[in-house]
Design an enzyme around this catalytic site. Structure first.
Site, PDB file in Angstrom:
ATOM      1  N   CYS A 122       0.800  -1.236   0.000  1.00  0.00           N
ATOM      2  CA  CYS A 122       0.000   0.000   0.000  1.00  0.00           C
ATOM      3  C   CYS A 122       0.829   1.280   0.000  1.00  0.00           C
ATOM      4  O   CYS A 122       0.308   2.354  -0.274  1.00  0.00           O
ATOM      5  CB  CYS A 122      -0.959  -0.004   1.179  1.00  0.00           C
ATOM      6  SG  CYS A 122      -1.920  -1.508   1.288  1.00  0.00           S
ATOM      7  N   HIS A 258      -3.146   7.065   2.941  1.00  0.00           N
ATOM      8  CA  HIS A 258      -3.587   5.744   2.468  1.00  0.00           C
ATOM      9  C   HIS A 258      -4.929   5.441   3.128  1.00  0.00           C
ATOM     10  O   HIS A 258      -5.119   5.684   4.328  1.00  0.00           O
ATOM     11  CB  HIS A 258      -2.541   4.699   2.846  1.00  0.00           C
ATOM     12  CG  HIS A 258      -2.998   3.293   2.622  1.00  0.00           C
ATOM     13  ND1 HIS A 258      -3.582   2.888   1.437  1.00  0.00           N
ATOM     14  CD2 HIS A 258      -2.967   2.191   3.422  1.00  0.00           C
ATOM     15  CE1 HIS A 258      -3.887   1.598   1.525  1.00  0.00           C
ATOM     16  NE2 HIS A 258      -3.526   1.154   2.719  1.00  0.00           N
ATOM     17  N   ASN A 288     -10.059  -0.438   0.768  1.00  0.00           N
ATOM     18  CA  ASN A 288      -8.610  -0.356   0.674  1.00  0.00           C
ATOM     19  C   ASN A 288      -8.176  -0.939  -0.675  1.00  0.00           C
ATOM     20  O   ASN A 288      -8.249  -2.145  -0.873  1.00  0.00           O
ATOM     21  CB  ASN A 288      -7.989  -1.121   1.845  1.00  0.00           C
ATOM     22  CG  ASN A 288      -6.475  -1.065   1.847  1.00  0.00           C
ATOM     23  OD1 ASN A 288      -5.856  -0.698   0.857  1.00  0.00           O
ATOM     24  ND2 ASN A 288      -5.883  -1.444   2.966  1.00  0.00           N
TER      25      ASN A 288
HETATM   26  N1  COA Z   1     -17.571  -8.907  10.950  1.00  0.00           N
HETATM   27  C1  COA Z   1     -18.051  -9.026  12.190  1.00  0.00           C
HETATM   28  N2  COA Z   1     -17.279  -9.214  13.280  1.00  0.00           N
HETATM   29  C2  COA Z   1     -15.940  -9.263  13.083  1.00  0.00           C
HETATM   30  C3  COA Z   1     -15.371  -9.137  11.821  1.00  0.00           C
HETATM   31  C4  COA Z   1     -16.240  -8.943  10.713  1.00  0.00           C
HETATM   32  N3  COA Z   1     -15.788  -8.797   9.447  1.00  0.00           N
HETATM   33  N4  COA Z   1     -14.031  -9.197  11.934  1.00  0.00           N
HETATM   34  C5  COA Z   1     -13.786  -9.384  13.233  1.00  0.00           C
HETATM   35  N5  COA Z   1     -14.933  -9.420  13.932  1.00  0.00           N
HETATM   36  C6  COA Z   1     -15.103  -9.591  15.365  1.00  0.00           C
HETATM   37  C7  COA Z   1     -13.960 -10.337  16.005  1.00  0.00           C
HETATM   38  O1  COA Z   1     -14.133 -11.728  15.881  1.00  0.00           O
HETATM   39  C8  COA Z   1     -14.035  -9.854  17.425  1.00  0.00           C
HETATM   40  O2  COA Z   1     -15.014 -10.542  18.094  1.00  0.00           O
HETATM   41  P1  COA Z   1     -14.797 -10.988  19.637  1.00  0.00           P
HETATM   42  O3  COA Z   1     -14.671  -9.697  20.393  1.00  0.00           O
HETATM   43  O4  COA Z   1     -16.027 -11.768  19.941  1.00  0.00           O
HETATM   44  O5  COA Z   1     -13.535 -11.793  19.643  1.00  0.00           O
HETATM   45  C9  COA Z   1     -14.485  -8.411  17.286  1.00  0.00           C
HETATM   46  O6  COA Z   1     -15.116  -8.315  15.992  1.00  0.00           O
HETATM   47  C10 COA Z   1     -13.375  -7.407  17.383  1.00  0.00           C
HETATM   48  O7  COA Z   1     -12.286  -7.870  16.584  1.00  0.00           O
HETATM   49  P2  COA Z   1     -10.989  -7.035  16.393  1.00  0.00           P
HETATM   50  O8  COA Z   1     -10.037  -7.779  15.523  1.00  0.00           O
HETATM   51  O9  COA Z   1     -10.506  -6.543  17.718  1.00  0.00           O
HETATM   52  O10 COA Z   1     -11.607  -5.792  15.587  1.00  0.00           O
HETATM   53  P3  COA Z   1     -10.917  -4.453  15.279  1.00  0.00           P
HETATM   54  O11 COA Z   1     -11.665  -3.362  15.910  1.00  0.00           O
HETATM   55  O12 COA Z   1      -9.435  -4.517  15.479  1.00  0.00           O
HETATM   56  O13 COA Z   1     -11.168  -4.329  13.714  1.00  0.00           O
HETATM   57  C11 COA Z   1      -9.977  -4.600  11.660  1.00  0.00           C
HETATM   58  C12 COA Z   1     -10.614  -5.318  12.837  1.00  0.00           C
HETATM   59  C13 COA Z   1      -9.386  -5.638  10.718  1.00  0.00           C
HETATM   60  C14 COA Z   1     -11.054  -3.798  10.933  1.00  0.00           C
HETATM   61  C15 COA Z   1      -8.879  -3.623  12.195  1.00  0.00           C
HETATM   62  O14 COA Z   1      -8.036  -4.302  13.066  1.00  0.00           O
HETATM   63  C16 COA Z   1      -8.059  -3.026  11.109  1.00  0.00           C
HETATM   64  O15 COA Z   1      -8.543  -2.259  10.279  1.00  0.00           O
HETATM   65  N6  COA Z   1      -6.740  -3.324  11.077  1.00  0.00           N
HETATM   66  C17 COA Z   1      -5.880  -2.817  10.024  1.00  0.00           C
HETATM   67  C18 COA Z   1      -6.022  -3.686   8.811  1.00  0.00           C
HETATM   68  C19 COA Z   1      -5.474  -3.030   7.583  1.00  0.00           C
HETATM   69  O16 COA Z   1      -5.596  -1.842   7.404  1.00  0.00           O
HETATM   70  N7  COA Z   1      -4.898  -3.845   6.691  1.00  0.00           N
HETATM   71  C20 COA Z   1      -4.382  -3.381   5.462  1.00  0.00           C
HETATM   72  C21 COA Z   1      -3.154  -2.615   5.674  1.00  0.00           C
HETATM   73  S1  COA Z   1      -2.572  -1.828   4.210  1.00  0.00           S
END
Ligand code: COA
Length: 349
Positions: A122, A258, A288
């Site tokens: 990215c 980004h 993204n």
């Molecule tokens: N739909 C519903 N629930 C989801 C889910 C989805 N797509 N993905 C995860 N969950 C759930 C998890 O299982 C977790 O449940 P639990 O509390 O019962 O265990 C809960 O939601 C929270 O999960 P968590 O991983 O802590 O969520 P988060 O707030 O960190 O959000 C992302 C997850 C992936 C959106 C976030 O971490 C993120 O954006 N990270 C950066 C990723 C990125 O930008 N990647 C590309 C880089 S260039």
């Protein structure tokens, strides 16, 4: 205003043309909700994404990149004159060989130009601008074409709710060349930390498995680790490039980050000291798109008149590697290819 540098000084270089392309097929959060264990409200509130575009089954990254170059040519038919280097920043290349850059170059009439792919995920578009600037300053190229293009829908497991909801397809293409003195690129900050490689990964044809983790044929990600990294490096690299340029956040008209997650952007704004109102955000409609997010955001803000000539921009990006890239530039939206043509005509070539 002339694009020629004062003799003995470094030429000013910047983006002289910019085009984008997003495949027409829209995939909404509700589409995911209907198919996998997620819900539309969760996706929007946790990421800011409402919909994204997916390439057609027979549409690959080179096609997406060519679409962006065609848009650029529709805006300025002379934009590719003097381009003799093509860089494609992508994490979803058509193949490891041939390079997607060579395939794009062939299709847009640039056969014979240097062409290579750049793999910093990215951060790739901002990295690519810096590489093109370097090639020109070294005298290796006259102008560079930097394409950030992705068909991520083909490399993301559409049944994995951790990754599927985040990514979309799209492309941006920029010509890098001479701009009037005082405009264009000011500074770049580029970096990478392979220790974080296991947070965002995709196997290749001959995979080595560092750290004993399994890499699959679709993107693997530790979302929480990437989130923490992103907030830190967007803030740090943004502040570093501002300091290098002798600016503070108060001097910046627009932050173009980004587009990965609205919560990451908000946290980065806070760290750099920029309000969200001066930040270009369009991830709600594209998700993204990796190396394409920065040009897609830039083009949109130019088209709707937010970004204007002479304004101070700050670009910040992060991605797999883990990698980061930030840049300061003063925007000049003239038609430098027309300047170049007038200069050529003046000397009879
Ligand atoms: N739909 C519903 N629930 C989801 C889910 C989805 N797509 N993905 C995860 N969950 C759930 C998890 O299982 C977790 O449940 P639990 O509390 O019962 O265990 C809960 O939601 C929270 O999960 P968590 O991983 O802590 O969520 P988060 O707030 O960190 O959000 C992302 C997850 C992936 C959106 C976030 O971490 C993120 O954006 N990270 C950066 C990723 C990125 O930008 N990647 C590309 C880089 S260039």
């Amino acid at each position: 205003m002339t694009a020629s540098p004062i003799p003995g000084t470094r030429p000013s270089l910047g983006i002289t043309a910019l085009g984008t392309y997003a495949p027409p097929r829209r995939v909404t959060n509700a589409d995911f909700e209907a198919r996998i264990d997620t819900n539309a409200e969760w996706i929007e509130s946790r990421t800011g994404i409402r919909e994204r575009r997916f390439a057609a089954p027979d549409e690959y990254t080179s096609d997406v990149g060519v679409g962006a170059v065609r848009d650029l040519l529709a805006r300025d038919p002379d934009a590719l004159l003097e381009v003799d280097a093509v860089i494609c920043a992508t994490v979803s290349p058509d193949a490891l060989m041939p390079s997607t850059a060579a395939l794009i170059a062939m299709q847009v009439g640039l056969t014979g130009a240097a062409a290579f792919d750049l793999s910093t995920a990215c951060s790739g578009f901002v990295y690519g601008l810096s590489v093109a600037q370097g090639l020109i300053l070294a005298g290796t190229a006259r102008r560079g074409l930097v394409v950030g293009a992705e068909a991520l829908s083909k490399i993301v497991d559409q049944d994995d709710r951790n990754t599927a909801i985040l990514f979309g397809d799209g492309g941006g293409a920029a010509v890098v060349g001479p701009v009037p003195q005082g405009y264009g690129f000011q500074h770049f900050v580029l970096g990478a930390d392979g220790a974080g490689g296991s947070s965002l990964y995709l196997r290749c044809a001959a995979p080595r498995l560092p750290g004993g983790f399994e890499m699959g044929e679709t993107v693997g990600m530790n979302g929480r680790e990437v989130f923490k990294f992103a907030v830190r490096v967007l803030g740090d690299s943004g502040n570093e490039v501002l300091a290098k340029t002798g600016l503070s956040s108060a001097d910046v008209d627009w932050l173009v980050p980004h587009q990965a997650n609205i919560r990451i952007i908000e946290a980065a704004c806070e760290r750099v000291g920029m309000p969200l109102s001066k930040t270009v955000v369009n991830l709600g409609r594209y998700g993204n798109t990796s190396s394409a997010t920065v040009p897609l955001a830039l083009r949109e803000a130019l088209d709707d008149g937010r970004i204007r000539d002479g304004q101070q921009l700050l670009l910040v990006a992060f991605g797999g590697g883990l990698s980061w890239a930030a840049s300061t530039m003063k925007w000049w939206g003239g038609a430098p290819s027309l300047v170049a043509r007038a200069e050529r005509e003046a000397v009879g070539v």
